[in-house]
Design an enzyme around this catalytic site. Structure first.
Site, PDB file in Angstrom:
ATOM      1  N   GLN A   1       0.994  -0.253  -8.012  1.00 12.19           N
ATOM      2  CA  GLN A   1       1.176   1.175  -7.772  1.00 12.19           C
ATOM      3  C   GLN A   1      -0.199   1.782  -7.503  1.00 12.19           C
ATOM      4  O   GLN A   1      -1.215   1.196  -7.889  1.00 12.19           O
ATOM      5  CB  GLN A   1       1.791   1.785  -9.056  1.00 12.19           C
ATOM      6  CG  GLN A   1       2.107   3.232  -8.993  1.00 12.19           C
ATOM      7  CD  GLN A   1       3.103   3.514  -7.891  1.00 12.19           C
ATOM      8  OE1 GLN A   1       2.699   3.595  -6.733  1.00 12.19           O
ATOM      9  NE2 GLN A   1       4.369   3.653  -8.231  1.00 12.19           N
TER      10      GLN A   1
ATOM     11  N   TYR B   1      11.661   0.411   1.515  1.00  9.49           N
ATOM     12  CA  TYR B   1      13.111   0.354   1.641  1.00  9.49           C
ATOM     13  C   TYR B   1      13.684   1.513   0.846  1.00  9.49           C
ATOM     14  O   TYR B   1      13.455   1.624  -0.362  1.00  9.49           O
ATOM     15  CB  TYR B   1      13.565  -0.973   1.037  1.00  9.49           C
ATOM     16  CG  TYR B   1      14.947  -1.416   1.395  1.00  9.49           C
ATOM     17  CD1 TYR B   1      15.249  -1.865   2.673  1.00  9.49           C
ATOM     18  CD2 TYR B   1      15.950  -1.420   0.430  1.00  9.49           C
ATOM     19  CE1 TYR B   1      16.522  -2.306   2.989  1.00  9.49           C
ATOM     20  CE2 TYR B   1      17.225  -1.868   0.748  1.00  9.49           C
ATOM     21  CZ  TYR B   1      17.495  -2.309   2.023  1.00  9.49           C
ATOM     22  OH  TYR B   1      18.753  -2.743   2.336  1.00  9.49           O
TER      23      TYR B   1
ATOM     24  N   ARG C   1      13.119  -3.135  -8.173  1.00 12.35           N
ATOM     25  CA  ARG C   1      14.378  -2.555  -8.644  1.00 12.35           C
ATOM     26  C   ARG C   1      14.755  -1.385  -7.753  1.00 12.35           C
ATOM     27  O   ARG C   1      15.908  -1.203  -7.409  1.00 12.35           O
ATOM     28  CB  ARG C   1      14.233  -2.073 -10.095  1.00 12.35           C
ATOM     29  CG  ARG C   1      15.558  -1.612 -10.656  1.00 12.35           C
ATOM     30  CD  ARG C   1      15.396  -0.749 -11.855  1.00 12.35           C
ATOM     31  NE  ARG C   1      14.719   0.498 -11.542  1.00 12.35           N
ATOM     32  CZ  ARG C   1      14.494   1.443 -12.423  1.00 12.35           C
ATOM     33  NH1 ARG C   1      14.877   1.282 -13.668  1.00 12.35           N
ATOM     34  NH2 ARG C   1      13.878   2.566 -12.074  1.00 12.35           N
ATOM     35  N   GLY C   2      13.755  -0.584  -7.377  1.00 15.31           N
ATOM     36  CA  GLY C   2      14.014   0.565  -6.505  1.00 15.31           C
ATOM     37  C   GLY C   2      14.153   1.856  -7.272  1.00 15.31           C
ATOM     38  O   GLY C   2      14.467   1.860  -8.463  1.00 15.31           O
TER      39      GLY C   2
ATOM     40  N   ALA D   1      16.784   4.454  -0.395  1.00 14.37           N
ATOM     41  CA  ALA D   1      18.081   4.337  -1.063  1.00 14.37           C
ATOM     42  C   ALA D   1      19.238   4.639  -0.114  1.00 14.37           C
ATOM     43  O   ALA D   1      20.371   4.246  -0.359  1.00 14.37           O
ATOM     44  CB  ALA D   1      18.123   5.280  -2.254  1.00 14.37           C
TER      45      ALA D   1
ATOM     46  N   ALA E   1      14.127  -6.096 -11.186  1.00 17.47           N
ATOM     47  CA  ALA E   1      13.425  -6.733 -10.064  1.00 17.47           C
ATOM     48  C   ALA E   1      13.306  -8.243 -10.272  1.00 17.47           C
ATOM     49  O   ALA E   1      13.406  -9.019  -9.318  1.00 17.47           O
ATOM     50  CB  ALA E   1      12.043  -6.112  -9.914  1.00 17.47           C
TER      51      ALA E   1
ATOM     52  N   GLU F   1       0.839  -0.578   4.200  1.00 14.92           N
ATOM     53  CA  GLU F   1       2.245  -0.257   3.907  1.00 14.92           C
ATOM     54  C   GLU F   1       2.705   0.931   4.749  1.00 14.92           C
ATOM     55  O   GLU F   1       1.979   1.918   4.895  1.00 14.92           O
ATOM     56  CB  GLU F   1       2.389   0.077   2.416  1.00 14.92           C
ATOM     57  CG  GLU F   1       3.838   0.433   2.068  1.00 14.92           C
ATOM     58  CD  GLU F   1       4.042   0.646   0.582  1.00 14.92           C
ATOM     59  OE1 GLU F   1       3.731  -0.262  -0.198  1.00 14.92           O
ATOM     60  OE2 GLU F   1       4.534   1.732   0.228  1.00 14.92           O
TER      61      GLU F   1
ATOM     62  N   HIS G   1      -1.830   1.375 -20.026  1.00 16.16           N
ATOM     63  CA  HIS G   1      -2.500   0.991 -21.266  1.00 16.16           C
ATOM     64  C   HIS G   1      -2.574   2.080 -22.319  1.00 16.16           C
ATOM     65  O   HIS G   1      -2.881   1.798 -23.466  1.00 16.16           O
ATOM     66  CB  HIS G   1      -3.916   0.514 -20.957  1.00 16.16           C
ATOM     67  CG  HIS G   1      -3.887  -0.739 -20.166  1.00 16.16           C
ATOM     68  ND1 HIS G   1      -3.564  -0.758 -18.834  1.00 16.16           N
ATOM     69  CD2 HIS G   1      -4.088  -2.012 -20.528  1.00 16.16           C
ATOM     70  CE1 HIS G   1      -3.580  -1.998 -18.408  1.00 16.16           C
ATOM     71  NE2 HIS G   1      -3.905  -2.775 -19.415  1.00 16.16           N
TER      72      HIS G   1
HETATM   73  P1  FAD Z   1      11.717  -3.559 -12.841  1.00 18.40           P
HETATM   74  O1  FAD Z   1      10.666  -4.614 -12.981  1.00 18.40           O
HETATM   75  O2  FAD Z   1      13.099  -3.988 -12.682  1.00 18.40           O
HETATM   76  O3  FAD Z   1      11.519  -2.493 -13.928  1.00 18.40           O
HETATM   77  C1  FAD Z   1      12.354  -1.340 -13.981  1.00 18.40           C
HETATM   78  C2  FAD Z   1      12.462  -0.866 -15.430  1.00 18.40           C
HETATM   79  O4  FAD Z   1      13.197  -1.825 -16.190  1.00 18.40           O
HETATM   80  C3  FAD Z   1      11.109  -0.733 -16.121  1.00 18.40           C
HETATM   81  O5  FAD Z   1      11.183   0.348 -16.997  1.00 18.40           O
HETATM   82  C4  FAD Z   1      10.978  -2.030 -16.892  1.00 18.40           C
HETATM   83  O6  FAD Z   1      10.150  -1.869 -18.016  1.00 18.40           O
HETATM   84  C5  FAD Z   1      12.419  -2.326 -17.274  1.00 18.40           C
HETATM   85  N1  FAD Z   1      12.723  -3.770 -17.368  1.00 18.40           N
HETATM   86  C6  FAD Z   1      12.469  -4.727 -16.431  1.00 18.40           C
HETATM   87  N2  FAD Z   1      12.917  -5.932 -16.857  1.00 18.40           N
HETATM   88  C7  FAD Z   1      13.475  -5.721 -18.074  1.00 18.40           C
HETATM   89  C8  FAD Z   1      14.142  -6.553 -19.024  1.00 18.40           C
HETATM   90  N3  FAD Z   1      14.324  -7.858 -18.796  1.00 18.40           N
HETATM   91  N4  FAD Z   1      14.612  -5.981 -20.156  1.00 18.40           N
HETATM   92  C9  FAD Z   1      14.466  -4.657 -20.412  1.00 18.40           C
HETATM   93  N5  FAD Z   1      13.838  -3.811 -19.544  1.00 18.40           N
HETATM   94  C10 FAD Z   1      13.355  -4.329 -18.406  1.00 18.40           C
HETATM   95  N6  FAD Z   1      10.954   1.863  -4.593  1.00 18.40           N
HETATM   96  C11 FAD Z   1      11.891   1.896  -3.605  1.00 18.40           C
HETATM   97  O7  FAD Z   1      12.982   2.441  -3.829  1.00 18.40           O
HETATM   98  N7  FAD Z   1      11.643   1.322  -2.372  1.00 18.40           N
HETATM   99  C12 FAD Z   1      10.470   0.697  -2.078  1.00 18.40           C
HETATM  100  O8  FAD Z   1      10.274   0.192  -0.974  1.00 18.40           O
HETATM  101  C13 FAD Z   1       9.460   0.652  -3.105  1.00 18.40           C
HETATM  102  N8  FAD Z   1       8.269   0.022  -2.884  1.00 18.40           N
HETATM  103  C14 FAD Z   1       7.356  -0.077  -3.896  1.00 18.40           C
HETATM  104  C15 FAD Z   1       6.173  -0.800  -3.697  1.00 18.40           C
HETATM  105  C16 FAD Z   1       5.228  -0.927  -4.707  1.00 18.40           C
HETATM  106  C17 FAD Z   1       3.973  -1.730  -4.464  1.00 18.40           C
HETATM  107  C18 FAD Z   1       5.464  -0.302  -5.974  1.00 18.40           C
HETATM  108  C19 FAD Z   1       4.444  -0.420  -7.074  1.00 18.40           C
HETATM  109  C20 FAD Z   1       6.643   0.418  -6.198  1.00 18.40           C
HETATM  110  C21 FAD Z   1       7.606   0.536  -5.182  1.00 18.40           C
HETATM  111  N9  FAD Z   1       8.802   1.212  -5.377  1.00 18.40           N
HETATM  112  C22 FAD Z   1       9.750   1.254  -4.374  1.00 18.40           C
HETATM  113  C23 FAD Z   1       9.080   1.894  -6.642  1.00 18.40           C
HETATM  114  C24 FAD Z   1       9.781   0.989  -7.671  1.00 18.40           C
HETATM  115  O9  FAD Z   1      11.033   0.570  -7.195  1.00 18.40           O
HETATM  116  C25 FAD Z   1       9.941   1.805  -8.938  1.00 18.40           C
HETATM  117  O10 FAD Z   1       8.657   2.044  -9.490  1.00 18.40           O
HETATM  118  C26 FAD Z   1      10.879   1.270  -9.988  1.00 18.40           C
HETATM  119  O11 FAD Z   1      11.043   2.289 -10.971  1.00 18.40           O
HETATM  120  C27 FAD Z   1      10.347   0.044 -10.742  1.00 18.40           C
HETATM  121  O12 FAD Z   1      10.449  -1.041  -9.934  1.00 18.40           O
HETATM  122  P2  FAD Z   1      10.179  -2.526 -10.439  1.00 18.40           P
HETATM  123  O13 FAD Z   1      10.392  -3.358  -9.263  1.00 18.40           O
HETATM  124  O14 FAD Z   1       8.892  -2.660 -11.166  1.00 18.40           O
HETATM  125  O15 FAD Z   1      11.402  -2.685 -11.480  1.00 18.40           O
END
Ligand code: FAD
Length: 301
Positions: free
Chosen positions: A186, A49, A107-108, A51, A127, A17, A159
């Protein structure tokens, strides 16, 4: 072979990455890093990516450069932050037109200075919605479901609190149901956290492969940056070993040895590959690859 087929294949995958550079010097340095790591013949490389508009453009340029210049495919990170559905459609279509077939749907993180995450009024919230959205844009573009790969984020170490554990698994399930092909974790520093996540996910009926994200931590400055960015605590014992190292080379050896031990533990337990967070530096990543029995060795310059 597209990314999801590579991950589903029996031999462990190797991927790296990178983050988008902000300056021309940073871009030149990243190009050199990618060229060095290309010698390990990775299965794919991913580009984060940000913001802000400038890092987004930079991210897209790096992805484009990889798609056009290398045999391995790029995995373009994409987020829901500050983007309307129309803008997201344009970005995805642009990537598809450039031959990009792999996306990491996130989600970002909120833009700098904004403590809370707020969706765009005409955008997406989660996401899992972005996964379904990418699938739909690709379908309209004329690509079948088997012609693109979509990854998502997964979080080991959730956990400690039963509520978070269940919610984390439900969210991962929603990402899979929306059409995700694989997950990348992560960073984590305890193999059990990753293995517990995999076992719990499988018990919950989640079948997508979960790639462990491994980071060689090379100094305390990077460790604090990592903690700030991810909320993951770097073990004090590792920090103490880094602090006791007499010079940078010795510190790098410490960080690489820890990362290699963690990678070996999860690979021996059946992980489908490793995804290496590089901090845009090649030496530690190459040394990590050398230390593992993945059937590849990088050329060190
Ligand atoms: P989601 O799955 O959308 O979760 C976000 C929050 O919403 C969580 O608290 C979840 O519990 C909650 N949630 C999800 N679905 C629901 C639902 N249906 N109902 C109620 N609550 C819900 N960030 C960046 O800005 N750019 C990057 O390039 C980037 N790359 C990453 C790469 C990896 C491998 C990882 C692990 C993280 C990366 N991140 C990046 C960080 C990531 O965007 C953040 O950790 C973000 O807070 C969570 O992203 P997610 O895609 O898991 O979001």
């Amino acid at each position: 072979m597209i990314i999801r087929e590579r991950i589903a294949a029996p031999s462990p995958t190797l991927s790296f990455e990178f983050f988008p550079p902000r300056t021309l010097e940073g871009r030149k340095a990243l190009d050199a890093t990618i060229a060095e790591l290309a010698t390990t013949e990775p299965d794919f490389v991913s580009v984060t990516y940000g913001a802000s508009g400038s890092t987004r453009d930079s991210s897209r340029e790096v992805v484009r450069g990889i798609a056009q210049g290398y045999a391995f495919p790029p995995l373009a990170h994409l987020t829901c932050v500050s983007a309307s559905r129309t803008e997201l459609t344009e970005i995805i279509e642009e990537f598809l037109a450039e031959g990009v077939r792999g996306f990491l749907a996130l989600r970002g993180d909120p833009p700098q200075g904004e403590p809370d995450w707020r969706p765009h009024p005409d955008g997406l919230i989660y996401a899992s919605q972005l996964v379904a959205f990418i699938r739909e844009v690709a379908r309209v573009y004329g690509l079948g479901p088997d012609e693109i790969s979509i990854g998502v984020a997964a979080f080991p170490g959730i956990h400690a609190d039963e509520r978070w554990r269940v919610q984390g698994l439900e969210v991962l399930q929603a990402k899979q149901d929306a059409g995700a092909d694989f997950a990348i974790t992560q960073v984590f520093f305890d193999a059990h956290q990753y293995l517990d996540l995999v076992v719990d996910a499988q018990a919950a009926g989640i079948t997508l492969p979960i790639l462990p994200g491994i980071i060689p931590v090379l100094d305390s400055t990077k460790a604090s940056r990592l903690e700030q960015m991810t909320g993951v605590v770097v073990p004090p014992s590792l920090l103490a070993e880094l602090a006791a190292a007499p010079n940078d080379d010795a510190a790098r050896s410490v960080g690489v040895a820890h990362a290699a031990a963690l990678a070996r533990a999860v690979l021996e337990a059946g992980a489908p590959g490793i995804h290496v967070y590089t901090f845009n530096q090649h030496r530690a990543a190459l040394e990590l690859v050398d230390a593992l029995d993945l059937g590849r060795t990088g050329r060190r310059s």
